[in-house]
Write a protein that holds these residues in place. Structure first.
Motif, PDB file in Angstrom:
ATOM      1  N   ILE A 236     -24.598  -3.701   9.768  1.00 22.16           N
ATOM      2  CA  ILE A 236     -25.713  -3.536  10.691  1.00 22.16           C
ATOM      3  C   ILE A 236     -26.483  -2.509   9.671  1.00 22.16           C
ATOM      4  O   ILE A 236     -26.184  -1.595   8.762  1.00 22.16           O
ATOM      5  N   LYS A 238     -29.830   0.035  10.258  1.00 25.67           N
ATOM      6  CA  LYS A 238     -30.545   0.604  11.566  1.00 25.67           C
ATOM      7  C   LYS A 238     -31.938   0.918  11.243  1.00 25.67           C
ATOM      8  O   LYS A 238     -32.238   1.384   9.726  1.00 25.67           O
ATOM      9  N   PHE A 242     -33.286   6.393  13.350  1.00 26.97           N
ATOM     10  CA  PHE A 242     -32.229   6.075  14.264  1.00 26.97           C
ATOM     11  C   PHE A 242     -31.833   7.077  15.228  1.00 26.97           C
ATOM     12  O   PHE A 242     -31.367   7.951  14.736  1.00 26.97           O
ATOM     13  N   TYR A 248     -32.122  -0.126  21.382  1.00 24.94           N
ATOM     14  CA  TYR A 248     -32.868  -0.827  20.239  1.00 24.94           C
ATOM     15  C   TYR A 248     -32.826  -2.401  20.575  1.00 24.94           C
ATOM     16  O   TYR A 248     -31.662  -2.822  20.883  1.00 24.94           O
ATOM     17  N   LEU A 250     -32.296  -6.078  18.853  1.00 26.38           N
ATOM     18  CA  LEU A 250     -31.486  -6.362  17.641  1.00 26.38           C
ATOM     19  C   LEU A 250     -31.892  -7.829  17.089  1.00 26.38           C
ATOM     20  O   LEU A 250     -32.393  -8.826  18.128  1.00 26.38           O
ATOM     21  N   ALA A 274     -36.018  -3.663   9.949  1.00 27.09           N
ATOM     22  CA  ALA A 274     -35.393  -2.139  10.185  1.00 27.09           C
ATOM     23  C   ALA A 274     -36.614  -1.570  10.671  1.00 27.09           C
ATOM     24  O   ALA A 274     -36.625  -0.702  11.453  1.00 27.09           O
ATOM     25  N   VAL A 279     -32.618  -2.917  15.152  1.00 32.73           N
ATOM     26  CA  VAL A 279     -31.311  -3.046  14.595  1.00 32.73           C
ATOM     27  C   VAL A 279     -31.000  -4.373  13.918  1.00 32.73           C
ATOM     28  O   VAL A 279     -31.300  -5.512  14.614  1.00 32.73           O
ATOM     29  N   VAL A 324     -28.007  -0.983  21.291  1.00 30.88           N
ATOM     30  CA  VAL A 324     -28.549  -2.075  21.511  1.00 30.88           C
ATOM     31  C   VAL A 324     -28.990  -2.594  22.975  1.00 30.88           C
ATOM     32  O   VAL A 324     -28.004  -2.568  23.822  1.00 30.88           O
TER      33      VAL A 324
END
Length: 364
Positions: A236, A238, A242, A248, A250, A274, A279, A324
């Protein structure tokens, strides 16, 4: 001086060329069969006499032999290859041939990885090999008895678009290696390492630019596939700034190949996503390399298939983290990832939008 052609015929003579220490011959890999064009996997090691241009075949089996490396004393040839069993993926083995007797030894049979390259470690008694392991590209020292030990575990940073495994190394006469040292928030720098000295970076090529930027770091995530409980690895990245209390959007980004591997490597595209507030999840579903031949061949004659379940389970694992928005999911992938993207949008409507990039759709 005027160049002089040594090989001829309707064949491809490719890959690395290796001079013998006496300067009399060059060793290379080629498929010189009459119907070579119908067997693109096949290759043998050959030696060509520089004075006479006479070519001599050194290996002979069903499967490729390639990447020759001649020992400094001239007595041995290390090379890579595998027995072609007709599978989608094979573990690449390390071989050493005695040039006088022709006897061949297989080293590190238990490794079960695709070795990318092999070089002698300064002398004629030890080798360095580079290969992918769980998304990381690593360098090991390998003895002629088959024992291997880690020298560097951060090779990468050469493929800048997406987080594919990449990079390589070279070896000095005293056994020190120089290699492309990567990380998830920087393209490659130059690193040095040896069996007796810990790996370290000796350049900071992009510090003047990227020290002023907020970049995301790749965070590892593992989950069990809903198909059969197979463990799958992903990462992942971010957005800058963040905040875990927020929700967020994705983006799931799927690699191509499909026999390839992503890892915790720098990616301009992932950093761009990002920075735009997403994400980003990227993963190595079944069929990916760096986990052994069995994991890669989970998709043999079954692609796309349960790799879909691996990816959807990864989405579920990220949703469980709580930051997310499940109603704001997006999807993309290129080549083999384009195939899976097209497959996914035909099986679920959980994604708000998808970009199918350069897919291999017309299989005929």
């Amino acid at each position: 001086g005027t160049p002089r052609q040594l090989t001829s015929g309707a064949f491809n003579h490719g890959g690395r060329l290796q001079w013998t220490p006496d300067g009399k011959s060059i060793v290379f890999a080629a498929n010189r069969q009459d119907e070579w064009i119908y067997d693109p996997v096949e290759a043998e090691l050959w030696s060509v006499d520089v004075a006479t241009a006479e070519a001599t075949q050194l290996t002979d089996r069903n499967g490729p032999d390639f990447a020759p490396a001649i020992s400094p004393d001239g007595s041995k040839i290390a090379y890579l290859g595998f027995d072609d069993e007709g599978m989608g993926n094979h573990s690449v083995q390390v071989y050493v041939m005695d040039r006088r007797s022709g006897e061949i030894d297989v080293l590190a049979r238990d490794l079960d990885r695709e070795v990318d390259d092999v070089h002698w470690a300064g002398g004629s008694s030890r080798l360095y090999i580079v290969y992918d392991d769980h998304g990381n590209k690593v360098i090991d020292a390998l003895s002629l008895s088959g024992r291997h030990e880690r020298v560097a575990n951060d090779v990468g940073g050469v493929t800048l678009g997406r987080p594919y495994s990449s990079g390589g190394f070279s070896t000095s006469s005293n056994g020190t290696i120089a290699y492309s040292a990567g990380r998830s928030n920087r393209p490659a720098d130059v690193g040095v390492a040896s069996r007796s000295r810990q790996a370290r970076r000796i350049t900071d090529l992009n510090g003047d630019l990227l020290d002023r930027k907020s970049l995301g770091n790749a965070e590892e995530l593992r989950w069990k596939s809903s198909a059969d409980g197979l463990e799958v690895q992903g990462w992942i990245v971010k957005p800058p700034g963040f905040d875990a209390s927020k929700k967020y959007p994705l983006i799931l980004e799927i690699h191509g190949g499909p026999f390839a591997t992503y890892g915790p490597h720098f990616s301009a595209e992932v950093q761009l996503f990002a920075a735009a507030g997403y994400v980003v999840l990227y993963t190595n579903p079944r069929g990916s390399t760096s986990y052994g031949a069995d994991f890669a061949n989970e998709i043999h004659h079954n692609y796309p298939g349960q790799d879909y379940d691996d990816l959807m389970s990864g989405i579920d694992a990220v949703l469980e983290l709580g930051y997310v928005d499940e109603n704001n999911l997006f999807l993309t992938g290129g080549s083999g990832g384009g195939v899976l993207t097209a497959w996914i949008v035909g099986k679920t409507d959980r994604f708000s939008a998808a970009v199918v990039a350069k897919p291999v759709i017309n299989w005929i």
